[in-house]
Design a protein around this motif. Sequence first.
Motif, PDB file in Angstrom:
ATOM      1  N   ARG A 120       1.529   1.944  17.460  1.00  0.00           N
ATOM      2  CA  ARG A 120       2.785   1.998  16.678  1.00  0.00           C
ATOM      3  C   ARG A 120       3.985   2.136  17.611  1.00  0.00           C
ATOM      4  N   ASP A 138       7.508  -0.477  11.973  1.00  0.00           N
ATOM      5  CA  ASP A 138       6.742  -0.815  10.761  1.00  0.00           C
ATOM      6  C   ASP A 138       5.666  -1.867  10.990  1.00  0.00           C
ATOM      7  N   ALA A 139       5.229  -2.034  12.209  1.00  0.00           N
ATOM      8  CA  ALA A 139       4.175  -3.016  12.487  1.00  0.00           C
ATOM      9  C   ALA A 139       2.910  -2.660  11.710  1.00  0.00           C
ATOM     10  N   GLU A 140       2.213  -3.693  11.279  1.00  0.00           N
ATOM     11  CA  GLU A 140       0.948  -3.497  10.581  1.00  0.00           C
ATOM     12  C   GLU A 140      -0.151  -3.303  11.625  1.00  0.00           C
ATOM     13  N   ASN A 163      -2.843   4.897   7.948  1.00  0.00           N
ATOM     14  CA  ASN A 163      -2.183   3.673   7.466  1.00  0.00           C
ATOM     15  C   ASN A 163      -2.600   2.434   8.272  1.00  0.00           C
TER      16      ASN A 163
HETATM   17  C1  LIG Z   1       2.238   1.674   6.557  1.00  0.00           C
HETATM   18  O1  LIG Z   1       2.242   0.492   7.334  1.00  0.00           O
HETATM   19  C2  LIG Z   1       3.062  -0.528   6.849  1.00  0.00           C
HETATM   20  C3  LIG Z   1       2.855  -1.735   7.727  1.00  0.00           C
HETATM   21  O2  LIG Z   1       1.543  -2.185   7.590  1.00  0.00           O
HETATM   22  C4  LIG Z   1       4.499  -0.073   6.818  1.00  0.00           C
HETATM   23  O3  LIG Z   1       5.319  -1.091   6.307  1.00  0.00           O
HETATM   24  C5  LIG Z   1       4.611   1.181   6.000  1.00  0.00           C
HETATM   25  O4  LIG Z   1       5.926   1.676   6.094  1.00  0.00           O
HETATM   26  C6  LIG Z   1       3.626   2.240   6.456  1.00  0.00           C
HETATM   27  N1  LIG Z   1       3.618   3.343   5.507  1.00  0.00           N
HETATM   28  C7  LIG Z   1       3.857   4.584   5.870  1.00  0.00           C
HETATM   29  C8  LIG Z   1       3.778   5.604   4.782  1.00  0.00           C
HETATM   30  O5  LIG Z   1       4.114   4.906   7.020  1.00  0.00           O
END
Ligand SMILES: *[C@@H]1O[C@H](CO)[C@@H](O)[C@H](O)[C@H]1NC(C)=O
Length: 194
Positions: free
Chosen positions: A109, A115-117, A157
């Motif tokens: 991260r 906000d990377a997946e 996540n």
């Molecule tokens: C979880 O990850 C996604 C990206 O895959 C992100 O957009 C989202 O904000 C994250 N959620 C939290 C609660 O951190």
Amino acid sequence: MILSHLFYLISASSVALAQSRTMGFIGCSMAENVAQGYVAVGGERLWAPYGTGAMVVQSWTSPNSASWQLFDRQATQNGKPTAVWVQICIFAQAGATMQEVTQLIENARQHAAPDAEIYITGQPLYEPGQTCFLAGADGPELTDSLAKQAAEDPALNVTYPGSFLLRQGEVADGCHANTAGQQSLGNQAIEFFG
Ligand SMILES: *[C@@H]1O[C@H](CO)[C@@H](O)[C@H](O)[C@H]1NC(C)=O
């Protein structure tokens, strides 16, 4: 004439939509095996191999390790990745713990775009009768179960897309993929990541 314009528009927009090398990865030579095959079968999202041989879990636990510096150089070339695949790869003696895996996810991260997946898998599994001598007899299964465990924790996540599989005839040296194995892994990666 209208039809040829239409074709032009379709091909131009598919070029614009192609997400080239926006997904980074960490892992060892087994991740390189996947990336090699992925590029060979025409995959465009995941990074090409970038020299991660022998970079098992402990190479990625410190956010400033030589391995992460290598990752950062790749991110400079390709742009900060909007998704990262974390491959859990181990040597038999060192193994891996859930705490180390959590560290890898945090580091991914930190080194990716906001906000990377994050996707997580183990190293490839094998058909019965084969395994990876470097990871130990039940090593690949251990990494797969750690990946599943991580994905079950909502706080982390992360997404577990499935396990990679090397079949009979796809293994070169008691562990790594041969050319056919790389292509098979590459196609599995396209199913998982696009
Ligand atoms: C979880 O990850 C996604 C990206 O895959 C992100 O957009 C989202 O904000 C994250 N959620 C939290 C609660 O951190």
